[in-house]
Scaffold this motif. Structure first.
Motif, PDB file in Angstrom:
ATOM      1  N   ALA A  33       0.835  -1.203   0.000  1.00 18.17           N
ATOM      2  CA  ALA A  33       0.000   0.000   0.000  1.00 18.17           C
ATOM      3  C   ALA A  33       0.867   1.249   0.000  1.00 18.17           C
ATOM      4  CB  ALA A  33      -0.923  -0.002   1.215  1.00 18.17           C
TER       5      ALA A  33
ATOM      6  N   LEU B 118      -5.134   6.656   5.620  1.00 18.10           N
ATOM      7  CA  LEU B 118      -6.161   7.466   4.946  1.00 18.10           C
ATOM      8  C   LEU B 118      -5.558   8.267   3.802  1.00 18.10           C
ATOM      9  CD1 LEU B 118      -8.269   8.642   8.006  1.00 18.10           C
ATOM     10  CD2 LEU B 118      -9.048   7.165   6.146  1.00 18.10           C
TER      11      LEU B 118
ATOM     12  N   SER C 175      -5.039   5.795   1.095  1.00 18.11           N
ATOM     13  CA  SER C 175      -6.339   5.482   0.504  1.00 18.11           C
ATOM     14  C   SER C 175      -6.767   6.555  -0.490  1.00 18.11           C
ATOM     15  CB  SER C 175      -7.383   5.340   1.617  1.00 18.11           C
ATOM     16  OG  SER C 175      -8.669   5.212   1.083  1.00 18.11           O
ATOM     17  N   LYS C 176      -6.591   7.809  -0.113  1.00 16.09           N
ATOM     18  CA  LYS C 176      -6.999   8.908  -1.001  1.00 16.09           C
ATOM     19  C   LYS C 176      -6.254   8.848  -2.328  1.00 16.09           C
ATOM     20  CE  LYS C 176      -7.791  13.892  -1.240  1.00 16.09           C
ATOM     21  NZ  LYS C 176      -7.459  13.911  -2.675  1.00 16.09           N
TER      22      LYS C 176
ATOM     23  N   PHE D 247      -7.579   5.786  -4.396  1.00 15.22           N
ATOM     24  CA  PHE D 247      -8.898   6.025  -4.990  1.00 15.22           C
ATOM     25  C   PHE D 247      -8.834   7.127  -6.045  1.00 15.22           C
ATOM     26  CE2 PHE D 247     -10.609   3.785  -1.199  1.00 15.22           C
ATOM     27  CZ  PHE D 247     -11.429   2.887  -1.874  1.00 15.22           C
TER      28      PHE D 247
ATOM     29  N   LEU E  33     -10.456  -0.581  -0.639  1.00 10.58           N
ATOM     30  CA  LEU E  33      -9.048  -0.862  -0.377  1.00 10.58           C
ATOM     31  C   LEU E  33      -8.958  -1.600   0.953  1.00 10.58           C
ATOM     32  CD1 LEU E  33      -5.952  -0.506  -0.749  1.00 10.58           C
ATOM     33  CD2 LEU E  33      -6.188   1.730   0.370  1.00 10.58           C
TER      34      LEU E  33
ATOM     35  N   TRP F 159      -7.400  -3.310   7.838  1.00  6.34           N
ATOM     36  CA  TRP F 159      -8.101  -2.044   7.633  1.00  6.34           C
ATOM     37  C   TRP F 159      -8.830  -2.099   6.299  1.00  6.34           C
ATOM     38  CZ3 TRP F 159      -3.509  -2.629   9.966  1.00  6.34           C
ATOM     39  CH2 TRP F 159      -3.275  -1.952  11.187  1.00  6.34           C
TER      40      TRP F 159
ATOM     41  N   MET G 153     -10.975   0.563   3.639  1.00  5.96           N
ATOM     42  CA  MET G 153     -11.343   1.935   3.315  1.00  5.96           C
ATOM     43  C   MET G 153     -12.181   1.947   2.055  1.00  5.96           C
ATOM     44  SD  MET G 153      -7.571   3.060   4.346  1.00  5.96           S
ATOM     45  CE  MET G 153      -7.270   1.289   4.353  1.00  5.96           C
ATOM     46  N   THR G 154     -13.279   2.680   2.093  1.00  8.21           N
ATOM     47  CA  THR G 154     -14.198   2.734   0.966  1.00  8.21           C
ATOM     48  C   THR G 154     -13.954   3.990   0.136  1.00  8.21           C
ATOM     49  OG1 THR G 154     -15.938   3.995   2.084  1.00  8.21           O
ATOM     50  CG2 THR G 154     -15.913   1.595   2.436  1.00  8.21           C
TER      51      THR G 154
ATOM     52  N   LEU H  17     -13.518   4.402   7.080  1.00 10.54           N
ATOM     53  CA  LEU H  17     -12.397   3.576   7.531  1.00 10.54           C
ATOM     54  C   LEU H  17     -12.877   2.577   8.576  1.00 10.54           C
ATOM     55  CD1 LEU H  17      -9.309   2.954   7.833  1.00 10.54           C
ATOM     56  CD2 LEU H  17      -9.254   4.733   9.593  1.00 10.54           C
TER      57      LEU H  17
END
Length: 345
Positions: A215, A236, A239-240, A243, A251, A260, A262-263, A268
């Motif tokens: 990641a 986070l 994740s940003k 995405f 993710l 974890w 994350m959508t 989260l």
């Protein structure tokens, strides 16, 4: 089962797993020899490895009735026959397996120190290196989820594609066109192409299930804080980026500390790893694939995301209880009791 919305759902079309397929040899030794010296092998254990075999056999052990489909490449040799035999014995559809006349089945020799159980690996990529888009019968593909791994280890899929960026991205786009949810796993390598290869596939990927190292490399952001521990703030940020690069839905990141999710909406979810008793862990090979199998099965059953993470952590914990990648796995009916017994209070 009834852990917070974990009601039984109707089973539908099943799960396909594609990508790397290996025969693994575990060779027990007293010590690693110096250069030019000999060390006797005390014991040899033959098993299987790679994304396809690890993930799909764990899925079968979780659920004897789910429809499962394997897609990958092996050689026309004893090791290739062995992998197909394992799939047959586990009632897994193996018609998506391509056998090559002039390629060896990929294999790994793992030399295991008797005293410490430390492992040293030597690997031949073989048929996994040449297996590609052209070998997939997309017309036969009719599942709910298509999971492939590992990007950056599948040479033919990692090649550049003029339209999609990589052959992997073209593959995932073709699968999505059939209305199938796509999922991808990576391998932890130092490769200058890492972000380029992974980013190309993200717009055609619904679920990305990876470890914290992968990641961090995908987003070029460390997942760790100044204290050396996983930082949710950094996750986070990771994740940003992922995405923003096009990942569709979810993710999922796993690490020794837990899992974890994350959508795309920015939600989260976190579930810590289970607290396992001293002496429980027999080996860590395939734990990531076991985590992925638990997550895929839970997504397939449409469980809430927190429950998905509980199941993925439990699946990984079962895997740690076995010497190889799948012998420790249990049926899904055993997950709830194990989770309740070993969850962090």
């Amino acid at each position: 089962m009834n852990i917070q919305g974990q009601e039984v759902r109707a089973i539908n079309k099943g799960i396909a797993v594609a990508g790397s397929m290996y025969t693994d040899y575990y060779k027990l030794i007293e010590e690693l020899p110096e250069k030019g010296m000999l060390s006797p092998i005390l014991e040899v254990t033959k098993t299987f490895g790679g994304c396809v075999m690890n993930t799909i056999i764990n899925l079968r052990k979780m659920d004897p009735n789910i429809s499962l489909y394997a897609y990958g490449g092996v050689g026309k040799d004893d090791n290739g026959d062995y992998l197909i035999k394992v799939l047959k014995e586990n009632n897994i559809n193996y018609y998506g397996i391509k056998q090559y006349d002039n390629e060896s089945t990929s294999f790994t020799d793992a030399f295991v120190l008797k005293s410490t159980k430390e492992r040293t690996f030597f690997s031949l990529n073989g048929a996994t290196r040449v297996y590609s888009y052209e070998d997939i019968d997309f017309d036969s593909l009719d599942t709910d989820i298509f999971h492939i791994g590992y990007a950056l280890m599948l040479d033919a899929f990692d090649k550049e594609d003029d339209e999609y960026g990589t052959v992997m991205a073209r593959t995932l786009a073709k699968v999505q066109e059939k209305g199938i949810k796509t999922s991808m796993d990576l391998v932890s390598v130092d490769d200058d192409r890492f972000t380029k290869v992974v980013h190309a596939s993200l717009p055609y990927c619904n679920y990305l299930i990876i470890n914290e190292i992968e990641a961090g490399k995908t987003a070029d952001i460390s997942p760790y804080g100044s204290d050396g521990k996983i930082s949710e703030e950094n996750l986070l940020k990771i994740s940003k980026v992922i995405f923003d690069k096009g990942l569709n839905d979810l993710l999922v990141i796993h690490a020794p500390e837990g899992g974890w999710a994350m959508t795309a909406k920015g939600d989260l979810y976190h579930v810590p790893s289970l607290k396992l008793p001293p002496g429980y862990i027999k080996g860590s090979v395939g734990a990531g694939d076991a985590f992925a199998a638990g997550m895929l099965y839970s997504l397939y059953r449409k469980f809430p995301l927190e429950v998905c993470l509980r199941n993925a952590n439990t699946s990984a914990a079962f895997s740690l209880g076995g010497f190889d990648s799948c012998s420790g796995m249990k049926e899904y009916k055993d997950f709830e009791e194990f989770y309740k017994k070993h969850k962090v209070k």
